[in-house]
Scaffold this motif. Structure first.
Motif, PDB file in Angstrom:
ATOM      1  N   THR A  26       0.831  -1.204   0.000  1.00  0.00           N
ATOM      2  CA  THR A  26       0.000   0.000   0.000  1.00  0.00           C
ATOM      3  C   THR A  26       0.863   1.250   0.000  1.00  0.00           C
ATOM      4  O   THR A  26       2.055   1.190   0.371  1.00  0.00           O
ATOM      5  N   PRO A  27       0.312   2.379  -0.414  1.00  0.00           N
ATOM      6  CA  PRO A  27       1.079   3.628  -0.338  1.00  0.00           C
ATOM      7  C   PRO A  27       1.584   3.918   1.067  1.00  0.00           C
ATOM      8  O   PRO A  27       2.692   4.428   1.239  1.00  0.00           O
ATOM      9  N   GLU A  28       0.778   3.582   2.099  1.00  0.00           N
ATOM     10  CA  GLU A  28       1.228   3.829   3.468  1.00  0.00           C
ATOM     11  C   GLU A  28       2.461   2.997   3.798  1.00  0.00           C
ATOM     12  O   GLU A  28       3.414   3.475   4.437  1.00  0.00           O
ATOM     13  N   GLN A  29       2.438   1.737   3.375  1.00  0.00           N
ATOM     14  CA  GLN A  29       3.592   0.871   3.628  1.00  0.00           C
ATOM     15  C   GLN A  29       4.824   1.327   2.837  1.00  0.00           C
ATOM     16  O   GLN A  29       5.953   1.273   3.336  1.00  0.00           O
ATOM     17  N   PHE A  30       4.593   1.790   1.621  1.00  0.00           N
ATOM     18  CA  PHE A  30       5.703   2.351   0.830  1.00  0.00           C
ATOM     19  C   PHE A  30       6.307   3.559   1.531  1.00  0.00           C
ATOM     20  O   PHE A  30       7.533   3.718   1.596  1.00  0.00           O
ATOM     21  N   GLN A  31       5.455   4.415   2.087  1.00  0.00           N
ATOM     22  CA  GLN A  31       5.952   5.611   2.763  1.00  0.00           C
ATOM     23  C   GLN A  31       6.730   5.243   4.024  1.00  0.00           C
ATOM     24  O   GLN A  31       7.774   5.837   4.317  1.00  0.00           O
ATOM     25  N   LEU A  32       6.246   4.262   4.762  1.00  0.00           N
ATOM     26  CA  LEU A  32       6.981   3.834   5.950  1.00  0.00           C
ATOM     27  C   LEU A  32       8.357   3.286   5.578  1.00  0.00           C
ATOM     28  O   LEU A  32       9.359   3.568   6.239  1.00  0.00           O
ATOM     29  N   CYS A  33       8.381   2.512   4.506  1.00  0.00           N
ATOM     30  CA  CYS A  33       9.661   1.975   4.042  1.00  0.00           C
ATOM     31  C   CYS A  33      10.591   3.105   3.621  1.00  0.00           C
ATOM     32  O   CYS A  33      11.782   3.114   3.955  1.00  0.00           O
ATOM     33  N   ALA A  34      10.053   4.075   2.903  1.00  0.00           N
ATOM     34  CA  ALA A  34      10.881   5.180   2.413  1.00  0.00           C
ATOM     35  C   ALA A  34      11.472   5.992   3.548  1.00  0.00           C
ATOM     36  O   ALA A  34      12.624   6.442   3.487  1.00  0.00           O
ATOM     37  N   LEU A  35      10.693   6.172   4.608  1.00  0.00           N
ATOM     38  CA  LEU A  35      11.144   7.031   5.698  1.00  0.00           C
ATOM     39  C   LEU A  35      12.265   6.405   6.522  1.00  0.00           C
ATOM     40  O   LEU A  35      12.818   7.061   7.408  1.00  0.00           O
ATOM     41  N   VAL A  36      12.598   5.158   6.258  1.00  0.00           N
ATOM     42  CA  VAL A  36      13.798   4.580   6.896  1.00  0.00           C
ATOM     43  C   VAL A  36      15.034   5.365   6.478  1.00  0.00           C
ATOM     44  O   VAL A  36      16.020   5.437   7.210  1.00  0.00           O
ATOM     45  N   LEU A  37      14.980   5.998   5.318  1.00  0.00           N
ATOM     46  CA  LEU A  37      16.105   6.786   4.832  1.00  0.00           C
ATOM     47  C   LEU A  37      16.318   8.045   5.668  1.00  0.00           C
ATOM     48  O   LEU A  37      17.352   8.699   5.560  1.00  0.00           O
TER      49      LEU A  37
ATOM     50  N   ASP B 157       7.783   0.001 -22.339  1.00  0.00           N
ATOM     51  CA  ASP B 157       7.371   0.476 -21.017  1.00  0.00           C
ATOM     52  C   ASP B 157       8.235   1.642 -20.571  1.00  0.00           C
ATOM     53  O   ASP B 157       9.083   1.509 -19.699  1.00  0.00           O
ATOM     54  N   LYS B 158       8.019   2.803 -21.214  1.00  0.00           N
ATOM     55  CA  LYS B 158       8.837   3.969 -20.879  1.00  0.00           C
ATOM     56  C   LYS B 158       8.500   4.510 -19.501  1.00  0.00           C
ATOM     57  O   LYS B 158       9.328   5.147 -18.856  1.00  0.00           O
ATOM     58  N   VAL B 159       7.272   4.282 -19.035  1.00  0.00           N
ATOM     59  CA  VAL B 159       6.859   4.826 -17.740  1.00  0.00           C
ATOM     60  C   VAL B 159       7.709   4.240 -16.611  1.00  0.00           C
ATOM     61  O   VAL B 159       8.014   4.910 -15.631  1.00  0.00           O
ATOM     62  N   SER B 160       8.116   3.003 -16.742  1.00  0.00           N
ATOM     63  CA  SER B 160       8.901   2.363 -15.681  1.00  0.00           C
ATOM     64  C   SER B 160      10.396   2.611 -15.830  1.00  0.00           C
ATOM     65  O   SER B 160      11.164   2.222 -14.959  1.00  0.00           O
ATOM     66  N   VAL B 161      10.807   3.243 -16.944  1.00  0.00           N
ATOM     67  CA  VAL B 161      12.234   3.455 -17.202  1.00  0.00           C
ATOM     68  C   VAL B 161      12.598   4.932 -17.182  1.00  0.00           C
ATOM     69  O   VAL B 161      13.593   5.335 -16.577  1.00  0.00           O
ATOM     70  N   LEU B 162      11.822   5.757 -17.841  1.00  0.00           N
ATOM     71  CA  LEU B 162      12.143   7.183 -17.982  1.00  0.00           C
ATOM     72  C   LEU B 162      12.257   7.833 -16.610  1.00  0.00           C
ATOM     73  O   LEU B 162      11.301   7.808 -15.825  1.00  0.00           O
TER      74      LEU B 162
ATOM     75  N   TRP C 176      17.704  -2.773 -11.405  1.00  0.00           N
ATOM     76  CA  TRP C 176      16.356  -2.649 -11.960  1.00  0.00           C
ATOM     77  C   TRP C 176      15.411  -3.700 -11.392  1.00  0.00           C
ATOM     78  O   TRP C 176      14.446  -4.107 -12.038  1.00  0.00           O
ATOM     79  N   THR C 177      15.691  -4.142 -10.180  1.00  0.00           N
ATOM     80  CA  THR C 177      14.773  -5.075  -9.538  1.00  0.00           C
ATOM     81  C   THR C 177      13.698  -4.339  -8.751  1.00  0.00           C
ATOM     82  O   THR C 177      12.671  -4.928  -8.420  1.00  0.00           O
ATOM     83  N   LEU C 178      13.925  -3.055  -8.449  1.00  0.00           N
ATOM     84  CA  LEU C 178      12.940  -2.234  -7.753  1.00  0.00           C
ATOM     85  C   LEU C 178      12.201  -1.351  -8.747  1.00  0.00           C
ATOM     86  O   LEU C 178      12.800  -0.847  -9.701  1.00  0.00           O
ATOM     87  N   PRO C 179      10.915  -1.144  -8.538  1.00  0.00           N
ATOM     88  CA  PRO C 179      10.165  -0.230  -9.423  1.00  0.00           C
ATOM     89  C   PRO C 179      10.675   1.200  -9.310  1.00  0.00           C
ATOM     90  O   PRO C 179      11.354   1.568  -8.343  1.00  0.00           O
ATOM     91  N   LEU C 180      10.303   2.009 -10.291  1.00  0.00           N
ATOM     92  CA  LEU C 180      10.797   3.390 -10.377  1.00  0.00           C
ATOM     93  C   LEU C 180      10.389   4.214  -9.163  1.00  0.00           C
ATOM     94  O   LEU C 180      11.113   5.130  -8.769  1.00  0.00           O
ATOM     95  N   GLU C 181       9.256   3.902  -8.548  1.00  0.00           N
ATOM     96  CA  GLU C 181       8.781   4.739  -7.447  1.00  0.00           C
ATOM     97  C   GLU C 181       9.780   4.778  -6.291  1.00  0.00           C
ATOM     98  O   GLU C 181       9.832   5.748  -5.534  1.00  0.00           O
ATOM     99  N   TYR C 182      10.596   3.733  -6.162  1.00  0.00           N
ATOM    100  CA  TYR C 182      11.557   3.707  -5.063  1.00  0.00           C
ATOM    101  C   TYR C 182      12.729   4.634  -5.318  1.00  0.00           C
ATOM    102  O   TYR C 182      13.491   4.937  -4.400  1.00  0.00           O
ATOM    103  N   LEU C 183      12.901   5.078  -6.556  1.00  0.00           N
ATOM    104  CA  LEU C 183      13.918   6.097  -6.827  1.00  0.00           C
ATOM    105  C   LEU C 183      13.549   7.414  -6.154  1.00  0.00           C
ATOM    106  O   LEU C 183      14.420   8.206  -5.794  1.00  0.00           O
ATOM    107  N   ALA C 184      12.240   7.640  -5.972  1.00  0.00           N
ATOM    108  CA  ALA C 184      11.773   8.871  -5.329  1.00  0.00           C
ATOM    109  C   ALA C 184      12.232   8.968  -3.885  1.00  0.00           C
ATOM    110  O   ALA C 184      12.323  10.067  -3.324  1.00  0.00           O
TER     111      ALA C 184
ATOM    112  N   PRO D  47       6.101  12.237 -10.019  1.00  0.00           N
ATOM    113  CA  PRO D  47       4.815  12.029  -9.324  1.00  0.00           C
ATOM    114  C   PRO D  47       4.974  11.262  -8.013  1.00  0.00           C
ATOM    115  O   PRO D  47       4.340  11.602  -7.008  1.00  0.00           O
ATOM    116  N   TYR D  48       5.806  10.221  -8.011  1.00  0.00           N
ATOM    117  CA  TYR D  48       6.015   9.465  -6.780  1.00  0.00           C
ATOM    118  C   TYR D  48       6.655  10.342  -5.720  1.00  0.00           C
ATOM    119  O   TYR D  48       6.314  10.249  -4.531  1.00  0.00           O
TER     120      TYR D  48
END
Length: 1275
Positions: free
Chosen positions: A877-888, A958-963, A910-918, A969-970
């Motif tokens: 979920t987005p909430e779980q993604f945010q919790l994971c991100a805030l470990v940084l 699939d440019k959305v996952s690469v560009l 490239w094993t992680l989706p682009l959103e984790y680059l955010a 947005p993330y």
């Protein structure tokens, strides 16, 4: 007529005989033959056509001067002049030593020199003409056929004229000096030697004349005084070589010339002095210090050729005058940073040449300059520095030409050269490979000697150099694999798909060669040749064959090169490029024989009979590094290990007590043992029980490798794994955590490798033991030392077991790769609860701060690991993604560091989706400057990697996952849900948001490729036309989203002039985070006030009017109002309750409001920003001045947790109830989540100036704010 001539000769000869026999004391004979003496000086004899008569007459005249000395019988000056000019002309006969009359010519010379007859000419007015003619004659006739006596008589004759005369005229001096000019010197070496000897003999007399000549030319600029004026510098050099005393008065004149305004003139003087100072045994530098210092000043000359000449001189000076090295070092240091490439290059050449002659000639500082230049911006300079260091290493470390002391002095070279392999330039990497093959471990050595070099080199390398060397072998193996795949494509029938595949391989190979643009064309040509020449393909296949030996590889390379050589082409760039490729793929070091040699060396180290100590390593280090070396080679050359002897040695290593050695041995078996079961049954039977034992009772790393080894090698792996799984699963006991770690590791990897067999049994273990019994219980109390991080040894066994339990959950799920049983949802909720509770899942407060950090890190990494599997990424979920991100943004430095490293590696694979680059946007808040810089480099590398992929694959679907632009947005959504973003209109918080946005946008907007700036603007504008999918009906949530969008637009517009251009592309927004645009919803509102824009632009708010400050509390500018802190807040920096201060902008970070990054230190292994201690009696005005530089410095590192979002409206229960005992930070309530990374606040300066009875924010407000931020883990 002939009879008359012969008669004249006989008569004159008789006269000669008469004068020869006459004594100087015979007065009677003098008077008797006086008339004859006068007659011999008549025109008849002086101009006689017969040369024999003239020679005899000259001999007579010479004797007459001897007999009548000191007074000559000739009183007329004109007659004397004629006589001496006549005699001088006769001296030309000395030139032919084989002449019948040579003895008479020698007699003439000897007589003149002995009597010093020419001294009579001093009384003549134009005697200088006679002397000039004499000197010219003697210099012209002397040759290599003359003996020493002839040269000595000539020298005596000329030196007497110089030393007994009143002075030497310029014309006569020119006659001497002209023989020193290089052109004349080369024509007649004997004349040069004669002039040299003459000057040495007459140095005291002629020095003043020489000084006068150079003074006229150098100082007064009178070049007309001599024809030799244009050769003054050549003459000075020659005169200095003859005798420095000749130039005693000239050297100060050169100092004057060194300061000339004419660059070319300074260059000429510098060239001259470089030769004078640099010549061996020269004492000029010590005897004339002012001139030496003036010369050193030319190292900083504005004229490039002058600086270049000075640098070239330094080489000779270092070799010939080691005592001057100290004077040269500082100037070479400056020149090593010279803006001119050629000068930096020559500095390296100078130092290396001196070092190759004798390492003692160059000090550590000079070698340090070369070390620095290995990172020069110019390839030519870097190459020279690297090659120079490599040559020194080979000479002194490999061949030990100067003993162990010299080898130790430059022992750092091997590490430094390999470190360069980390550089991005392919040229650097290829040169490191070449240096390794030719200088560090020369491939031309015999196998045993070659492996000995490699064995001990590997043992002596530092950690980073070892990693670089491993990477080098890995890259070479990768290129070898690409060539193998290309050859496989040649075996397939021709087709369009095959051509495309070939082209892709060729492009990839070209990237691994210098100048990829040209390499592409050459690789296409090479591929065409391969298609046409079957023999060439066979040679290349043999070269890359796993069984190819080093000797076979050399033969193959030689044969391929011969086939591609075109004799008529002087240069063949195509062949050079192919050679680069062959050098990368040819196995010049490692084959079966080499591995056997390495294993023998390892056995000797184990048996204690090796020369480890002599090579500078301990036996334990040699064994461990030797196994590590074999482990690395087992990845790249697995076939070379397949021998009974090698595996027997590895089995011995498995039985050793050193855990690292056994672990490496197991991994080697895993990498190379695919054929053991079939071809080596005796090894198999011995290996199985050892692997079982390691999987059950070995270290965690050994257990992991043992399980993987069984899975890889054996065909009946299900039976083998079951024999491990069943006893381990029955023996699990949470009361003895020390014995849990290895079983948990083994069970986790077994369930991942064989999910079909063990997934179901694992489910009950997970539910009944892992979660219920282990993770949800705290059996022991942690160490209350207040540290946020401790070493692995200090971590409690229970926490280590919990960390492995979390990893087991992840491995179990990764093995199943499905969520049919909803186990992944439960696991993600558990991990989220772990993060929300700051690592203390039970909230019993038994666990220590450092152990909580370990568990937070494990939970965050576990979520990130699950996100790499598509089926689990979809349910995060987005909430779980945010919790994971805030470990940084964790308060513990090590947690942030390790999490960022794992995040970067996963994104690069490239094993992680682009959103984790955010997530990297949050690095802008890190208080440690080095961490921010490193995060930016990781971000830049990842974005460049993605853009390069898009260039190579322009038709990617699939440019959305690469560009990389699609990360925006993330990032916006993540920042809108940042728990610290509580007051949307708070200027400090807006500055923080701006910093995070710019951290990412700065890298994205380096170039405006394909109108990307307009695309970014359009994407952000489109987000404003949607709603937050996480809470679409919550106006506050959407308002925060729109405010972040406006800040992003503000940044883009202010940083780019091209963002307003039309954008034809239509950005695609992720539906997981944003709702679909509603045509009836038009959001054109501007959410930033004018004052907010001013703050974002300048970093500080508008000045407040004087009247506006009435009845407002007075505070120190740039600081938040004081609130009384609890003891935990004002305690030491190790506590998780440390009140942080946040750097919102670079400007404010560097100002007084936030402690600078330079003040960061590791306090109990946790680096924090430490404020400077305030003086007890500090002037209040001084404090105001010190902090007023940043009046609006925002506080990013507010000490608040990763608070929980509001409860689920449906009323589903939360995973853990909210406690009310949390401390409250300035600016809002605090939940139970993790704290931010916290630099210490300046309590001494704030608290000391405020009253102690400051108001404490109400605890009820803290409780209310914390409750609003709870998260529903059951959602």
């Amino acid at each position: 007529m002939y009879l008359a001539i012969d008669n004249s000769v006989r008569k004159v000869a008789m006269v000669v005989k008469t004068y020869m026999d006459m004594d100087q004391d015979s007065e009677e004979d003098k008077q008797k033959y006086l008339g004859l003496a006068l007659h011999l000086a008549s025109e008849f004899f002086l101009r006689n056509p017969n040369k024999d008569v003239r020679l005899l007459v000259a001999c007579c005249l010479a004797d007459i001067f001897r007999i009548y000395a000191p007074e000559a019988p000739y009183t007329s000056h004109d007659k004397l002049k004629d006589i001496f000019l006549f005699i001088t002309r006769q001296l030309k006969g000395l030139e032919d030593t084989k002449s019948a009359q040579f003895n008479r010519y020698f007699y003439l010379l000897e007589n003149l020199a002995w009597v010093k007859s020419y001294n009579i000419c001093f009384e003549l007015e134009d005697c200088n003409d006679i002397f000039i003619q004499l000197f010219k004659t003697l210099f012209s006739v002397i040759n290599n056929s003359h003996n020493q006596k002839v040269q000595m008589h000539m020298l005596d004759l000329m030196s007497s004229i110089i030393m007994e005369g009143d002075g030497v005229t310029q014309e006569l001096l020119d006659t001497i000096l002209i023989n020193l000019i290089p052109a004349h010197k080369n024509l007649n070496k004997q004349a040069y030697d004669l002039a040299k000897s003459l000057l040495k003999r007459t140095v005291q007399t002629i020095e003043a004349c020489i000084a006068n000549f150079f003074n006229q030319v150098l100082v007064l600029g009178k070049s007309s005084v001599s024809d030799l004026s244009e050769h003054v510098f050549d003459l000075i050099q020659e005169l200095f070589a003859i005798d420095p005393q000749l130039l005693v008065s000239v050297m100060p004149q050169l100092e004057f010339k060194l300061k000339s305004n004419d660059g070319e003139e300074r260059l000429a003087v510098v060239r001259l002095l470089a030769k004078l100072f640099g010549v061996k045994d020269s004492q000029l530098a010590t005897q004339n210090r002012p001139l030496w210092q003036c010369f050193l000043g030319r190292f900083n000359d504005i004229h490039v050729p002058v600086r270049l000449e000075c640098v070239k001189f330094a080489s000779h000076c270092l070799m010939n005058h080691p005592d001057l090295a100290k004077d040269l070092t500082d100037f070479l240091k400056v020149r090593s940073h010279d803006p001119e490439e050629a000068i930096r290059h020559d500095v390296i050449v100078t130092i290396i040449n001196a070092g190759k002659k004798d390492l003692n000639l160059v000090n550590d500082q000079l070698l340090g300059f070369v070390r620095e230049r290995t990172l020069d911006k110019r390839w030519r300079v870097r190459k020279e520095a690297m090659m120079g260091l490599a040559k020194l290493f080979k000479k002194y470390c490999l061949h030990h030409e100067a003993g162990k002391e010299s080898a130790q002095k430059i022992s750092w070279i091997k590490d430094k050269l390999l470190h360069i392999y980390y550089q991005n330039s392919i040229d650097d990497r290829l040169l490191v490979e070449k240096i390794f093959a030719q200088y560090m471990v020369p491939h031309t050595l015999e196998t045993e000697e070659k492996m000995r070099c490699l064995y001990y080199l590997y043992a002596c390398l530092d950690t980073n150099a070892v990693k670089a060397l491993n990477e080098m072998w890995k890259c070479q193996n990768m290129v070898r694999g690409l060539v193998r795949e290309l050859l496989d494509l040649h075996k397939l029938p021709m087709s369009e798909a095959n051509n495309v595949a070939m082209f892709t391989k060729l492009m990839t190979i070209a990237k691994n060669l210098p100048d990829p643009g040209k390499a592409q064309d050459f690789m296409k040509k090479f591929n065409q040749v391969l298609g046409e020449d079957e023999k060439l393909r066979v040679q290349l296949e043999q070269l890359i064959s796993p069984t190819c030996s080093c000797k076979q590889a050399e033969l193959c390379v030689r044969e391929i090169t011969r086939k591609l050589t075109f004799p008529k082409q002087p240069t063949n760039p195509f062949l050079e490029m192919v050679k680069f490729l062959l050098e990368r793929i040819a196995p010049v070091h490692i084959d079966s024989e080499a591995i056997s040699a390495l294993v023998k060396l390892l056995n000797k180290s184990i048996d204690g009979i090796a020369d480890d100590e002599e090579e500078g390593v301990s036996p334990d280090t040699a064994i461990r590094s030797g196994l590590e070396l074999l482990k690395v080679l087992s990845f790249t050359h697995p076939t070379a290990f397949h021998s009974s002897e090698t595996y027997e040695s590895l089995l011995q290593c498995l039985k050793m007590e050193d855990d690292k050695v056994a672990e490496a041995a197991i991994q080697i078996f895993r990498n190379t043992g695919q054929k053991i079961e079939i071809e080596l049954p005796q090894i198999r039977s011995t290996l199985i029980p050892i692997l079982h034992q390691k999987a059950k009772r070995g270290t965690p790393h050994q257990a992991k490798q043992a399980v993987h080894c069984i899975h890889t090698i054996f065909h009946n792996k299900e039976v083998q794994l079951a024999q491990i799984f069943e006893p381990l699963s029955r023996s699990l006991n949470a009361d003895v955590p020390e014995q849990l770690i290895t079983p948990l590791v083994s069970l986790g990897h077994i369930s991942m490798l064989a999910p079909d067999q063990f997934a179901s049994p694992m489910k009950s273990i997970v539910a009944n033991f892992i979660v219920k019994d282990l993770l949800m219980n705290d059996r022991s109390s942690g160490n209350r030392n207040g540290k946020l991080w401790t070493t692995d040894v200090e971590v409690s066994p229970e926490v280590l077991a919990k960390v492995q339990a979390i990893k087991l959950l992840v491995r179990w799920l990764l093995g199943m790769k499905n969520n049919q049983s909803k186990s992944a949802n439960s696991t993600l909720r558990l991990l989220s609860a772990m993060l929300v509770s700051e690592g203390d899942l039970t909230e019993q407060r038994k666990i220590s701060k450092s152990d909580m950090s370990r568990l937070r890190l494990a939970a965050g990494c576990a979520i990130m690991k699950l996100a790499q599997e598509p089926c689990y990424h979809d349910i995060i979920t987005p909430e779980q993604f945010q919790l994971c991100a805030l470990v940084l943004n964790d308060e513990c430095y090590q947690v942030r560091q390790i999490f960022a490293q794992k995040l970067h590696l996963a994104l690069m694979k490239w094993t992680l989706p682009l959103e984790y680059l955010a997530v990297f946007a949050l690095c802008a808040k890190d208080p440690v400057k080095e961490r921010r810089a490193h995060a930016r480099q990781c971000l830049l590398k990842n974005i460049n990697f993605r853009r390069e992929f898009m260039k190579q694959n322009p038709v990617a679907h699939d440019k959305v996952s690469v560009l990389p632009e699609y990360v925006v947005p993330y990032m916006i959504h993540l920042l809108a849900h940042d728990p610290d973003f509580t007051k949307p209109q708070d200027f400090e918080q807006l500055l923080v948001i701006k910093e995070c946005l710019w951290f990412m946008l700065e890298v994205l907007m380096v170039k405006n490729e394909n109108n990307s700036h307009a695309f970014l603007r359009k994407m952000v504008e489109n987000i404003k036309q949607t709603k937050d999918a996480q809470a679409p009906d919550d106006p506050k949530t959407n308002e925060k989203l729109y405010i972040v969008c406006d800040v992003a637009l503000f940044v883009i517009v202010n940083k780019s002039t091209s963002c307003h251009l039309d954008c034809q592309n239509h950005p695609i927004l992720p539906t997981k985070f944003f709702t679909a645009p509603d045509k009836e919803f038009v959001n054109d509102k501007d959410y930033l006030s004018s004052e907010a824009r001013t703050v974002l632009l300048t970093g500080k708010s508008k000045p407040v009017p004087v009247l506006g400050a009435v009845n407002k509390p007075l505070t120190v500018p740039g600081r938040r109002p004081y609130t009384k802190s609890t003891p935990t807040e004002s305690g030491n920096n190790n506590s998780s309750s440390t009140p942080p201060i946040t750097p919102a902008s670079n400007k404010s970070r560097d100002a007084g409001a936030v402690a600078s990054a330079a003040e960061a230190r590791e306090n109990e292994e946790n680096p924090v920003i430490v404020a400077k201690e305030a003086k007890k009696k500090e002037d209040p005005q001084t404090e105001n001045n010190a902090t007023s530089n940043a009046p609006a410095a925002p506080s990013v590192w507010l000490k608040r947790g990763r608070g929980r979002p509001p409860k689920n409206p449906s009323g589903s229960p939360a995973a853990a109830p909210e406690k009310t005992g949390g401390t409250q930070a300035a600016g809002g309530g605090r939940g139970r989540g993790r704290k931010r990374a916290a630099p210490a606040q300046d309590h001494t300066s704030t608290a000391a100036t405020e009253p102690n009875n400051g108001k404490i924010p109400k605890q009820e407000e803290a409780k209310k704010a914390g409750t609003q931020r709870q998260i529903d883990l059951q959602r």
